[in-house]
Design a protein around this motif. Structure first.
Motif, PDB file in Angstrom:
ATOM      1  N   ARG A   1       1.243   3.175  -2.346  1.00 17.21           N
ATOM      2  CA  ARG A   1       0.530   4.168  -3.154  1.00 17.21           C
ATOM      3  C   ARG A   1      -0.369   5.066  -2.298  1.00 17.21           C
ATOM      4  O   ARG A   1      -0.904   6.069  -2.810  1.00 17.21           O
ATOM      5  CB  ARG A   1      -0.287   3.467  -4.228  1.00 17.21           C
ATOM      6  N   ASN A   2      -0.541   4.732  -1.021  1.00 19.60           N
ATOM      7  CA  ASN A   2      -1.327   5.589  -0.125  1.00 19.60           C
ATOM      8  C   ASN A   2      -0.535   6.783   0.397  1.00 19.60           C
ATOM      9  O   ASN A   2      -1.105   7.696   0.997  1.00 19.60           O
ATOM     10  CB  ASN A   2      -1.837   4.776   1.067  1.00 19.60           C
TER      11      ASN A   2
ATOM     12  N   SER B   1       0.480   9.780  -0.315  1.00 23.89           N
ATOM     13  CA  SER B   1       0.111  10.702  -1.388  1.00 23.89           C
ATOM     14  C   SER B   1       1.078  11.864  -1.593  1.00 23.89           C
ATOM     15  O   SER B   1       1.069  12.493  -2.656  1.00 23.89           O
ATOM     16  CB  SER B   1      -1.299  11.251  -1.144  1.00 23.89           C
TER      17      SER B   1
ATOM     18  N   ASP C   1       0.804  -1.223   0.000  1.00 23.14           N
ATOM     19  CA  ASP C   1       0.000   0.000   0.000  1.00 23.14           C
ATOM     20  C   ASP C   1       0.837   1.273   0.000  1.00 23.14           C
ATOM     21  O   ASP C   1       0.416   2.316   0.517  1.00 23.14           O
ATOM     22  CB  ASP C   1      -0.984   0.006   1.178  1.00 23.14           C
TER      23      ASP C   1
ATOM     24  N   LEU D   1       2.143   8.989 -12.618  1.00 26.53           N
ATOM     25  CA  LEU D   1       3.381   9.555 -12.044  1.00 26.53           C
ATOM     26  C   LEU D   1       3.881  10.709 -12.910  1.00 26.53           C
ATOM     27  O   LEU D   1       4.953  10.660 -13.519  1.00 26.53           O
ATOM     28  CB  LEU D   1       4.453   8.471 -11.918  1.00 26.53           C
TER      29      LEU D   1
ATOM     30  N   ILE E   1       2.439   0.268 -12.243  1.00 25.24           N
ATOM     31  CA  ILE E   1       3.332   0.992 -11.343  1.00 25.24           C
ATOM     32  C   ILE E   1       3.507   2.465 -11.708  1.00 25.24           C
ATOM     33  O   ILE E   1       3.651   3.317 -10.841  1.00 25.24           O
ATOM     34  CB  ILE E   1       4.708   0.296 -11.284  1.00 25.24           C
TER      35      ILE E   1
ATOM     36  N   SER F   1       2.782  -1.273  -6.787  1.00 26.96           N
ATOM     37  CA  SER F   1       2.287  -0.143  -7.563  1.00 26.96           C
ATOM     38  C   SER F   1       2.515   1.163  -6.818  1.00 26.96           C
ATOM     39  O   SER F   1       2.318   1.261  -5.609  1.00 26.96           O
ATOM     40  CB  SER F   1       0.798  -0.317  -7.852  1.00 26.96           C
ATOM     41  N   LEU F   2       2.925   2.164  -7.574  1.00 32.18           N
ATOM     42  CA  LEU F   2       3.058   3.522  -7.045  1.00 32.18           C
ATOM     43  C   LEU F   2       2.063   4.442  -7.745  1.00 32.18           C
ATOM     44  O   LEU F   2       2.219   5.662  -7.724  1.00 32.18           O
ATOM     45  CB  LEU F   2       4.492   4.023  -7.255  1.00 32.18           C
ATOM     46  N   ALA F   3       1.063   3.846  -8.364  1.00 27.22           N
ATOM     47  CA  ALA F   3       0.108   4.589  -9.180  1.00 27.22           C
ATOM     48  C   ALA F   3      -0.553   5.711  -8.399  1.00 27.22           C
ATOM     49  O   ALA F   3      -0.951   5.538  -7.245  1.00 27.22           O
ATOM     50  CB  ALA F   3      -0.954   3.640  -9.724  1.00 27.22           C
ATOM     51  N   GLY F   4      -0.660   6.853  -9.053  1.00 27.14           N
ATOM     52  CA  GLY F   4      -1.364   7.992  -8.478  1.00 27.14           C
ATOM     53  C   GLY F   4      -0.528   8.904  -7.606  1.00 27.14           C
ATOM     54  O   GLY F   4      -1.037   9.923  -7.120  1.00 27.14           O
ATOM     55  N   LEU F   5       0.750   8.576  -7.394  1.00 23.36           N
ATOM     56  CA  LEU F   5       1.601   9.436  -6.551  1.00 23.36           C
ATOM     57  C   LEU F   5       2.125  10.590  -7.391  1.00 23.36           C
ATOM     58  O   LEU F   5       3.241  10.573  -7.928  1.00 23.36           O
ATOM     59  CB  LEU F   5       2.744   8.614  -5.945  1.00 23.36           C
TER      60      LEU F   5
END
Length: 478
Positions: free
Chosen positions: A82-83, A85, A80, A146, A142, A103-107
């Motif tokens: 990716r939480n 932020s 987790d 980004l 991942i 996954s580092l999605a959304g950072l």
């Protein structure tokens, strides 16, 4: 004195207030702490704000960098991450971590990802025997979202074979992309790199099993890499493309692949280059680079061992003839040295010093027939039959005055055949023709195949029938 004491007390209260606030990232950091093992991390305090290698934003109470590289850490990474932020830096390089890179999605704030060298190996051979250490897989999404990512290093990890994912295009701020010695496979995607990644300075994909499915590294022409291209020790094939647009390039290393053909002249003209690695390819006879910046160690097939010495004119002419076929490996493995008449050059027969026969029948060739055959003025036979060549026969070949046979049967040629002497050309087994735009009239030549001839016969027969019918009808009326 009293005033200073009050100020100090206020500062201490502020610090206590800030550090006393719970961080939204606390649960994730606790999960990460529990998944890692190290004697060099001081992560026992219940407040992540004071942990080794971490810093938190005093306003948002969010973790911004995690910098715990080279600390002898083992274990795995929590799923987790990716939480986090506000995470800007994620550095776990040089440890002994295993499992999946999550996954580092959304950072959107993430600028640096350094997960390299967790296997502590430096070659592909070592990766095969050290799979107990290092990351072994990478999450498919991942790189999604980004948009701030600038530096990515995945080097020296025994990942299961993986491909560069399309979601890398989200990382439009990318400056350095390094994925050496980590079992990258497939091909370099054509992402329109120059537009998608306008800031890239370094592309390092060395020591993988990387195979460009298009048979070349031509995707480099769409890049804007300004410092380093390292593609050595892979399985790239095809030719070295035109790189004249990479005007600031300093390092260009493509050694240890299966590249064929002549070294593109743009390599010689890039004055910015300080190192060019070309060794251990299948580069064919051609001018041997003489500048010190060219590393020529290893196997290639340059025509002479003397740097800067010109090749035999026949050598150059033959190389130009196979350029339209993409310099196939079969020629690269056979055409060596500076004498095509030594009996070792596959498909070539010489009479004395003259190249008189080119026989490339059934060699699985693709591509087009180039006009360069005309450079070999003594050619009597050209056999290109039973291949998969496309396009049409160049008009220039009619200038070969000694040519007795041009066999292009059983290919995929279309268009109009130039006006050769009688019985020179065999075009059997090619597709239904289509005229070449602008080639009209009797001087344009004969049409490939027999379709037109059959149609003419039908037209003549119909005309005779029509004339006969008119004659009979006329007599009846009389």
């Amino acid at each position: 004195m009293m005033k200073m004491a009050r100020m100090l007390l206020s500062l201490l209260c502020l610090v206590a207030l800030v550090y006393g606030q719970p961080s939204p990232d606390t649960a994730t950091m606790f999960a990460l702490r529990d998944s890692l093992k190290s004697e060099h991390l001081n992560w026992s305090d219940p407040n992540p704000f004071v942990w080794t290698g971490l810093r938190c934003d005093t306003r948002s109470h969010r973790v911004t960098p995690i910098e715990i590289g080279n600390r002898g850490i083992s274990g795995t990474l929590t799923c987790d991450l990716r939480n986090l932020s506000s995470l800007a830096v994620f550095d776990v390089m040089g440890n002994n971590l295993t499992g999946k890179i999550p996954s580092l999605a959304g950072l959107k704030s993430l600028e640096r990802v350094l997960v390299n060298d967790n296997s502590h190996v430096s070659s592909r051979g070592d990766l095969k025997t050290n799979r107990a250490n290092g990351f072994t897989s990478i999450d498919a999404d991942i790189f999604t979202g980004l948009s701030s990512l600038q530096f990515l290093n995945l080097d020296n990890n025994p990942l299961r074979p993986w491909k560069i994912p399309y979601n890398l295009t989200n990382a439009t701020s990318l400056v350095v992309f390094s994925a050496a010695n980590c079992n990258l496979s497939g091909r370099i995607p054509d992402f329109d790199w120059r537009i998608t990644f306008p800031n890239v300075t370094t592309l390092t994909l060395s020591s993988n099993s990387l195979v460009d499915l298009n048979g070349s590294i031509s995707v480099l022409t769409s890049m804007h890499v300004s410092t380093e291209v390292s593609l050595q020790e892979n399985r790239f094939s095809g030719t070295i493309p035109d790189v004249h647009g990479l005007t600031s390039l300093k390092v260009f290393n493509v050694s240890g692949n299966k590249l064929t053909g002549i070294i593109h002249e743009s390599i010689y003209k890039l004055s910015s280059l300080s190192y060019v690695g070309l060794g251990n390819n299948l580069l064919q006879p051609g001018l041997l680079p003489e500048h010190d910046r060219f590393d020529r160690r290893g196997v290639n097939s340059f025509c002479l061992d003397v740097p800067g010495a010109p090749c035999d004119m026949r050598v150059n002419a033959l190389l130009f003839t196979v350029e339209g076929f993409g310099f196939p490996v079969v020629f690269a493995e056979s055409w060596k040295g500076n004498d095509p008449g030594n009996g070792m050059w596959i498909g070539i027969t010489c009479t004395g010093a003259d190249v008189t026969v080119i026989n490339f029948k059934g060699m699985g060739l693709t591509g087009v027939i180039t006009p360069s055959f005309v450079l070999l003025k003594d050619l009597m036979v050209i056999n290109l039959s039973h291949n998969n060549l496309t396009g049409f026969i160049p008009q220039e070949l009619t200038r070969l005055s000694k040519l007795k046979t041009l066999d292009v049967s059983y290919n995929q040629l279309d268009g109009q055949v130039p006006d050769f002497r009688t019985n020179v050309v065999d075009t059997t087994g090619n597709p239904v023709p289509r005229p070449i735009p602008g080639s009209i009239g009797p001087s344009a030549g004969k049409i490939v195949g027999s379709v037109i001839g059959g149609n003419v016969s039908l037209l003549i027969g119909f005309a005779i029938f029509l004339c006969g019918k008119l004659t009979i009808d006329g007599k009846s009326e009389s």
